[in-house]
Design an enzyme around this catalytic site. Structure first.
Site, PDB file in Angstrom:
ATOM      1  N   SER A 105       0.815  -1.219   0.000  1.00 25.40           N
ATOM      2  CA  SER A 105       0.000   0.000   0.000  1.00 25.40           C
ATOM      3  C   SER A 105       0.846   1.265   0.000  1.00 25.40           C
ATOM      4  O   SER A 105       0.337   2.355  -0.299  1.00 25.40           O
ATOM      5  CB  SER A 105      -0.935   0.011   1.213  1.00 25.40           C
ATOM      6  OG  SER A 105      -0.205   0.021   2.426  1.00 25.40           O
ATOM      7  N   HIS A 106       2.145   1.153   0.333  1.00 29.26           N
ATOM      8  CA  HIS A 106       3.010   2.334   0.377  1.00 29.26           C
ATOM      9  C   HIS A 106       4.303   2.125  -0.416  1.00 29.26           C
ATOM     10  O   HIS A 106       5.296   2.797  -0.181  1.00 29.26           O
ATOM     11  CB  HIS A 106       3.347   2.696   1.826  1.00 29.26           C
ATOM     12  CG  HIS A 106       2.196   3.294   2.564  1.00 29.26           C
ATOM     13  ND1 HIS A 106       1.182   2.526   3.084  1.00 29.26           N
ATOM     14  CD2 HIS A 106       1.873   4.580   2.854  1.00 29.26           C
ATOM     15  CE1 HIS A 106       0.289   3.312   3.679  1.00 29.26           C
ATOM     16  NE2 HIS A 106       0.684   4.548   3.550  1.00 29.26           N
TER      17      HIS A 106
ATOM     18  N   ASP B  28      -4.591   0.522   1.630  1.00 26.22           N
ATOM     19  CA  ASP B  28      -5.131  -0.835   1.590  1.00 26.22           C
ATOM     20  C   ASP B  28      -6.565  -0.836   1.077  1.00 26.22           C
ATOM     21  O   ASP B  28      -6.970  -1.746   0.345  1.00 26.22           O
ATOM     22  CB  ASP B  28      -5.066  -1.468   2.976  1.00 26.22           C
ATOM     23  CG  ASP B  28      -3.657  -1.868   3.368  1.00 26.22           C
ATOM     24  OD1 ASP B  28      -2.873  -2.226   2.467  1.00 26.22           O
ATOM     25  OD2 ASP B  28      -3.330  -1.809   4.559  1.00 26.22           O
TER      26      ASP B  28
END
Length: 341
Positions: free
Chosen positions: A51-52, A192
């Site tokens: 997600s990052h 997410d």
């Protein structure tokens, strides 16, 4: 959101950084901006933080399209005032501002025992743990927090007031890895949620509500409604603390104000960012090695009963990436390449 081996590419860290730099500069970012962002998002992908990781290149591209972010302006380092170092990002992305502010923050912390880095007017869209590790690498403990957009409802409410409002903490340890945690005060990270939406998979129960305030596992419906805080009123209180400490305290926007500035353009949040650093040698005194050993005993007591320390999965993924290459979803790789067209 499991993916078959056919859907995954293995890419070296240097090649992924090269791709990120190429795309970011093609999008108009100056070389220092692109380099700072690439370092952070590549680290995320290396550590299997989907997600990052490289996905955030797409987030940066969307924010650039809004026209709100400045792609060229350098961060403005202001004179350090006692323990406080302040950097004005001047509506640029945050990673370069962080790198500019880090050396004077470390110097102030070593001199005074503790220090604060205030980053104002920045577009922040990356994980906090890479920032924390920059300080634990210096032998310092760190606490970092930032607001975002008002995507998250307070406990008992039904409308977004808070951002995901992450908090990260780092403690330096002997050996290769520090003790680090980094988590949103929302029940799920916004990244997410976006990954669930992209994959067409439902959210876990209890993490969000739709526009009518009803519980929902549909990521599209929750994106139109609100996310929940983790732990009910406890997460809500922590989210409020982040708004106050990394918003009002440092003279910058809170999550509601950041969302108002975006005005539906779909960009990443623009607000402030607070980094606190502590020198254990100054706090603990001459017997710091003894107290550090006590900290190691605490970690051993946790792991000795089969419990896991935060970040252990990331560190395992980091080691695996060094051996085999970084795992990158093929679809994401193709989407990043398409930004060059």
């Amino acid at each position: 959101m499991d993916q078959s081996q056919e859907d995954i590419l293995l890419i070296s860290e240097s090649d992924l950084r090269r791709l990120a730099l190429q795309v970011l500069q093609h999008l108009g970012l100056s070389a220092p901006h692109a380099q700072a962002i690439a370092r952070i998002v590549v680290a995320g992908q290396r550590d299997a933080c989907q997600s990052h990781g490289a996905y955030r290149i797409l987030s940066a591209a969307q924010t650039i399209r809004t026209g709100l972010v400045d792609l060229q302006v350098p961060p403005l380092l202001q004179p350090t005032q006692g323990a406080i170092t302040r950097v004005d990002a001047q509506r640029g992305f945050s990673p370069w501002a962080l790198e500019v502010g880090l050396p004077p923050l470390v110097a102030a912390t070593r001199k005074l025992g503790m220090g604060a880095l205030v980053i104002n007017h920045c577009f922040h869209f990356t994980a906090l743990w890479p920032e924390v590790e920059m300080l634990t690498d210096e032998g310092l403990a760190a606490l970092v927090m930032t607001p975002s957009h008002a995507w998250v409802a307070p406990a008992g409410g039904s409308k977004g007031v808070f951002g995901t409002n992450p908090i990260a903490f780092g403690w330096p340890r002997p050996g290769p890895y520090p003790y680090v945690f980094d988590f949103a005060t929302s029940a799920i990270a916004r990244g997410d949620l976006d990954l669930h939406r992209r994959a067409g998979t439902p959210l876990p129960e209890g993490v969000g509500i739709d526009a009518q305030g009803q519980p929902s596992t549909d990521p599209a419906a929750v994106a139109q409604g609100a996310m929940r805080t983790f732990g009910g009123h406890k997460g809500s209180a922590l989210a409020t603390m982040v708004e106050l400490m990394a918003g009002m305290l440092i003279g910058d926007l809170g999550s509601q104000e950041s969302m108002a500035l975006d005005a539906g353009a779909g960009g990443m949040p623009c607000h402030g960012h607070l980094v606190l650093a502590f020198d254990p040698k100054r706090f603990a005194g001459e017997d710091w090695p003894g107290h550090q050993a006590r900290a190691e005993a605490l970690f051993a007591a946790i792991q000795g009963q089969g419990a896991r320390l935060p970040s252990e999965r990331r560190y395992a993924a980091r080691a695996l990436s060094a051996q085999q290459g970084i795992r990158l979803p093929r679809q994401l790789h193709d989407e990043i390449l398409a930004l060059l067209n």
